[in-house]
Design a protein around this motif. Structure first.
Motif, PDB file in Angstrom:
ATOM      1  N   MET A   1      32.215  34.881  -4.099  1.00 19.99           N
ATOM      2  CA  MET A   1      32.222  36.301  -4.435  1.00 19.99           C
ATOM      3  C   MET A   1      31.045  37.045  -3.819  1.00 19.99           C
ATOM      4  O   MET A   1      31.116  38.261  -3.642  1.00 19.99           O
ATOM      5  CB  MET A   1      32.202  36.450  -5.960  1.00 19.99           C
ATOM      6  CG  MET A   1      33.472  35.978  -6.642  1.00 19.99           C
ATOM      7  SD  MET A   1      34.954  36.801  -5.985  1.00 19.99           S
ATOM      8  CE  MET A   1      34.620  38.501  -6.412  1.00 19.99           C
ATOM      9  N   THR A   2      29.999  36.321  -3.480  1.00 23.04           N
ATOM     10  CA  THR A   2      28.858  36.976  -2.833  1.00 23.04           C
ATOM     11  C   THR A   2      29.268  37.543  -1.486  1.00 23.04           C
ATOM     12  O   THR A   2      28.882  38.672  -1.119  1.00 23.04           O
ATOM     13  CB  THR A   2      27.701  35.978  -2.659  1.00 23.04           C
ATOM     14  OG1 THR A   2      27.323  35.462  -3.935  1.00 23.04           O
ATOM     15  CG2 THR A   2      26.507  36.655  -1.991  1.00 23.04           C
ATOM     16  N   GLU A   3      30.055  36.780  -0.732  1.00 24.80           N
ATOM     17  CA  GLU A   3      30.520  37.256   0.561  1.00 24.80           C
ATOM     18  C   GLU A   3      31.491  38.426   0.395  1.00 24.80           C
ATOM     19  O   GLU A   3      31.482  39.364   1.193  1.00 24.80           O
ATOM     20  CB  GLU A   3      31.183  36.104   1.326  1.00 24.80           C
ATOM     21  CG  GLU A   3      30.203  34.983   1.681  1.00 24.80           C
ATOM     22  CD  GLU A   3      30.867  33.863   2.463  1.00 24.80           C
ATOM     23  OE1 GLU A   3      32.085  33.952   2.688  1.00 24.80           O
ATOM     24  OE2 GLU A   3      30.158  32.914   2.828  1.00 24.80           O
ATOM     25  N   VAL A   4      32.327  38.355  -0.632  1.00 22.84           N
ATOM     26  CA  VAL A   4      33.223  39.479  -0.919  1.00 22.84           C
ATOM     27  C   VAL A   4      32.415  40.738  -1.210  1.00 22.84           C
ATOM     28  O   VAL A   4      32.710  41.825  -0.696  1.00 22.84           O
ATOM     29  CB  VAL A   4      34.156  39.151  -2.105  1.00 22.84           C
ATOM     30  CG1 VAL A   4      34.978  40.373  -2.494  1.00 22.84           C
ATOM     31  CG2 VAL A   4      35.067  37.990  -1.777  1.00 22.84           C
ATOM     32  N   ALA A   5      31.384  40.579  -2.032  1.00 24.36           N
ATOM     33  CA  ALA A   5      30.533  41.716  -2.381  1.00 24.36           C
ATOM     34  C   ALA A   5      29.829  42.276  -1.142  1.00 24.36           C
ATOM     35  O   ALA A   5      29.687  43.501  -0.998  1.00 24.36           O
ATOM     36  CB  ALA A   5      29.497  41.291  -3.427  1.00 24.36           C
ATOM     37  N   ALA A   6      29.403  41.383  -0.233  1.00 18.08           N
ATOM     38  CA  ALA A   6      28.729  41.844   0.986  1.00 18.08           C
ATOM     39  C   ALA A   6      29.677  42.646   1.868  1.00 18.08           C
ATOM     40  O   ALA A   6      29.308  43.685   2.429  1.00 18.08           O
ATOM     41  CB  ALA A   6      28.182  40.641   1.746  1.00 18.08           C
TER      42      ALA A   6
ATOM     43  N   VAL B   1      29.217  46.669   2.806  1.00 23.97           N
ATOM     44  CA  VAL B   1      29.179  47.229   4.166  1.00 23.97           C
ATOM     45  C   VAL B   1      30.196  48.357   4.300  1.00 23.97           C
ATOM     46  O   VAL B   1      29.915  49.417   4.874  1.00 23.97           O
ATOM     47  CB  VAL B   1      29.441  46.121   5.203  1.00 23.97           C
ATOM     48  CG1 VAL B   1      29.616  46.732   6.593  1.00 23.97           C
ATOM     49  CG2 VAL B   1      28.296  45.116   5.216  1.00 23.97           C
ATOM     50  N   ALA B   2      31.409  48.130   3.756  1.00 27.96           N
ATOM     51  CA  ALA B   2      32.443  49.162   3.816  1.00 27.96           C
ATOM     52  C   ALA B   2      32.006  50.427   3.084  1.00 27.96           C
ATOM     53  O   ALA B   2      32.202  51.552   3.569  1.00 27.96           O
ATOM     54  CB  ALA B   2      33.743  48.628   3.232  1.00 27.96           C
ATOM     55  N   ILE B   3      31.392  50.238   1.913  1.00 28.62           N
ATOM     56  CA  ILE B   3      30.929  51.388   1.132  1.00 28.62           C
ATOM     57  C   ILE B   3      29.829  52.146   1.873  1.00 28.62           C
ATOM     58  O   ILE B   3      29.807  53.383   1.894  1.00 28.62           O
ATOM     59  CB  ILE B   3      30.428  50.917  -0.249  1.00 28.62           C
ATOM     60  CG1 ILE B   3      31.607  50.416  -1.082  1.00 28.62           C
ATOM     61  CG2 ILE B   3      29.710  52.046  -0.972  1.00 28.62           C
ATOM     62  CD1 ILE B   3      31.196  49.758  -2.384  1.00 28.62           C
TER      63      ILE B   3
ATOM     64  N   ILE C   1      29.341  52.280   5.158  1.00 26.40           N
ATOM     65  CA  ILE C   1      29.891  52.983   6.320  1.00 26.40           C
ATOM     66  C   ILE C   1      30.674  54.222   5.891  1.00 26.40           C
ATOM     67  O   ILE C   1      30.458  55.327   6.404  1.00 26.40           O
ATOM     68  CB  ILE C   1      30.793  52.037   7.133  1.00 26.40           C
ATOM     69  CG1 ILE C   1      29.950  50.920   7.758  1.00 26.40           C
ATOM     70  CG2 ILE C   1      31.539  52.819   8.216  1.00 26.40           C
ATOM     71  CD1 ILE C   1      30.767  49.867   8.479  1.00 26.40           C
ATOM     72  N   ILE C   2      31.594  54.025   4.940  1.00 26.14           N
ATOM     73  CA  ILE C   2      32.424  55.152   4.504  1.00 26.14           C
ATOM     74  C   ILE C   2      31.589  56.185   3.754  1.00 26.14           C
ATOM     75  O   ILE C   2      31.696  57.400   4.004  1.00 26.14           O
ATOM     76  CB  ILE C   2      33.583  54.647   3.619  1.00 26.14           C
ATOM     77  CG1 ILE C   2      34.486  53.721   4.431  1.00 26.14           C
ATOM     78  CG2 ILE C   2      34.386  55.820   3.056  1.00 26.14           C
ATOM     79  CD1 ILE C   2      35.572  53.040   3.614  1.00 26.14           C
ATOM     80  N   GLY C   3      30.736  55.696   2.835  1.00 29.97           N
ATOM     81  CA  GLY C   3      29.882  56.623   2.088  1.00 29.97           C
ATOM     82  C   GLY C   3      28.891  57.345   2.984  1.00 29.97           C
ATOM     83  O   GLY C   3      28.630  58.538   2.807  1.00 29.97           O
ATOM     84  N   GLY C   4      28.362  56.618   3.972  1.00 33.09           N
ATOM     85  CA  GLY C   4      27.433  57.246   4.906  1.00 33.09           C
ATOM     86  C   GLY C   4      28.103  58.336   5.719  1.00 33.09           C
ATOM     87  O   GLY C   4      27.526  59.415   5.935  1.00 33.09           O
ATOM     88  N   ALA C   5      29.327  58.070   6.169  1.00 27.02           N
ATOM     89  CA  ALA C   5      30.061  59.084   6.930  1.00 27.02           C
ATOM     90  C   ALA C   5      30.341  60.306   6.056  1.00 27.02           C
ATOM     91  O   ALA C   5      30.200  61.454   6.505  1.00 27.02           O
ATOM     92  CB  ALA C   5      31.376  58.495   7.448  1.00 27.02           C
TER      93      ALA C   5
ATOM     94  N   PRO D   1      36.966  65.620   9.709  1.00 23.51           N
ATOM     95  CA  PRO D   1      37.101  65.617   8.256  1.00 23.51           C
ATOM     96  C   PRO D   1      36.351  64.448   7.627  1.00 23.51           C
ATOM     97  O   PRO D   1      36.125  63.421   8.267  1.00 23.51           O
ATOM     98  CB  PRO D   1      38.614  65.480   8.037  1.00 23.51           C
ATOM     99  CG  PRO D   1      39.079  64.747   9.257  1.00 23.51           C
ATOM    100  CD  PRO D   1      38.198  65.221  10.375  1.00 23.51           C
ATOM    101  N   THR D   2      36.004  64.591   6.382  1.00 28.56           N
ATOM    102  CA  THR D   2      35.353  63.508   5.647  1.00 28.56           C
ATOM    103  C   THR D   2      36.379  62.437   5.302  1.00 28.56           C
ATOM    104  O   THR D   2      37.590  62.715   5.246  1.00 28.56           O
ATOM    105  CB  THR D   2      34.721  64.037   4.352  1.00 28.56           C
ATOM    106  OG1 THR D   2      35.761  64.591   3.524  1.00 28.56           O
ATOM    107  CG2 THR D   2      33.681  65.101   4.636  1.00 28.56           C
ATOM    108  N   PRO D   3      35.924  61.193   5.059  1.00 27.80           N
ATOM    109  CA  PRO D   3      36.869  60.143   4.645  1.00 27.80           C
ATOM    110  C   PRO D   3      37.680  60.527   3.415  1.00 27.80           C
ATOM    111  O   PRO D   3      38.879  60.228   3.324  1.00 27.80           O
ATOM    112  CB  PRO D   3      35.951  58.942   4.377  1.00 27.80           C
ATOM    113  CG  PRO D   3      34.782  59.160   5.275  1.00 27.80           C
ATOM    114  CD  PRO D   3      34.575  60.646   5.287  1.00 27.80           C
ATOM    115  N   SER D   4      37.052  61.215   2.457  1.00 22.72           N
ATOM    116  CA  SER D   4      37.782  61.616   1.257  1.00 22.72           C
ATOM    117  C   SER D   4      38.876  62.626   1.588  1.00 22.72           C
ATOM    118  O   SER D   4      39.965  62.591   1.004  1.00 22.72           O
ATOM    119  CB  SER D   4      36.814  62.206   0.227  1.00 22.72           C
ATOM    120  OG  SER D   4      36.156  63.356   0.742  1.00 22.72           O
ATOM    121  N   ALA D   5      38.599  63.517   2.540  1.00 19.78           N
ATOM    122  CA  ALA D   5      39.608  64.501   2.941  1.00 19.78           C
ATOM    123  C   ALA D   5      40.784  63.824   3.647  1.00 19.78           C
ATOM    124  O   ALA D   5      41.942  64.235   3.479  1.00 19.78           O
ATOM    125  CB  ALA D   5      38.974  65.547   3.856  1.00 19.78           C
TER     126      ALA D   5
END
Length: 269
Positions: free
Chosen positions: A25-30, A34-36, A38-42, A57-61
């Motif tokens: 699960m540590t690798e899953v969390a990592a 990373v995804a969070i 990248i997406i959150g940073g964008a 547009p933003t990822p949320s849009a």
């Protein structure tokens, strides 16, 4: 299989590899972290610099547009899937048949090889306007383009696999009275399966690219057509929503053929 390969989970079926398997699960969390980032940073940067939505547009849009306009996009996804299913089936089937024929009859290979090379080196998208001129704006030109894109990829890789069979195995089979057909079905096909699957995967990927390009050339339906419409009307969020769908399609193709490689050619690992 060696212990190191068991640990990393490497699948060498014809060049298809699943990569290192997730161990805990540590690798899953990592991966999720990373995804969070990248997406959150964008999302943060686009909002912080107040980038206009029609520019980027933003990822949320993008996700919002995907759900809000799903009723508009979904029918065109269906049109694209029909083109891919029919064109790819035709092209892959012809490619497999030609691969079997040219490996069994060298004279036939000498005749058709120049034409196969012509198909491989010619971008199928360049032929789409001509196909539309002759067959109209319906399914026909797109299906033909997809078939022409998939067929050579499947044929070349399958033929390569058929030729890589251990000749000692064939000689042994002949010594026991095996027919050419038995040798082909019992030895050549199973041993060539890794390369066949690689060819099928490459053919599927080229099919998607060709189908989208053909739809962008005209016809008014399909995901490629929606890309043209959304970009010309500055509906950038919807444009990237379609891009997201195409990316998911590509991932699904890779995952499916990786799974198929393990099932049909896992022995090579």
């Amino acid at each position: 299989m060696s212990e190191s390969n068991k640990t990393t989970g490497v699948n060498m079926a014809g060049g298809l590899t699943s990569g290192p398997k997730i161990q805990n699960m540590t690798e899953v969390a990592a991966i999720l972290a990373v995804a969070i980032v990248i997406i959150g940073g964008a999302e943060f940067l686009l909002r912080f610099f107040e980038v206009k939505e029609f520019v980027m547009p933003t990822p949320s849009a993008i996700v919002t547009a995907l759900f809000e306009h799903s009723g508009e996009i979904a029918p065109h996804l269906g049109y694209t899937l029909v083109e891919l299913a029919v064109g790819y089936t035709i092209g892959a089937s012809i490619g497999m048949i030609l691969a079997a024929v040219i490996t069994q009859f060298p004279f036939v290979e000498k005749i058709i090889t120049p034409y196969i090379l012509l198909l491989v080196t010619t971008p199928m998208l360049a032929l789409v306007p001509l196909l539309i001129l002759n067959f109209g704006f319906g399914y026909a030109p797109r299906i033909i383009a997809v078939a022409l894109a998939a067929g050579p990829m499947v044929m070349i890789n399958s033929a390569t696999g058929f030729r890589r069979v251990d000749q000692d195995k064939i000689a042994l089979a002949r010594s026991y009275g095996a027919t050419t057909f038995q040798i082909f079905t019992k030895i050549r096909v199973p041993m060539a399966m890794p390369m066949i699957i690689v060819g099928l995967m490459m053919g599927a990927i080229f099919s998607v690219i060709t189908a989208i390009g053909a739809e962008m050339s005209g016809g008014g339906f399909g995901l490629g057509s929606k890309l043209t419409t959304f970009s010309s009307t500055l509906r950038t969020a919807e444009f990237f929503a379609v891009i997201l769908i195409l990316a998911i399609m590509g991932i699904c193709i890779y995952v499916f053929f990786s799974w198929l490689g393990k099932k049909l050619a896992g022995w090579e690992s």
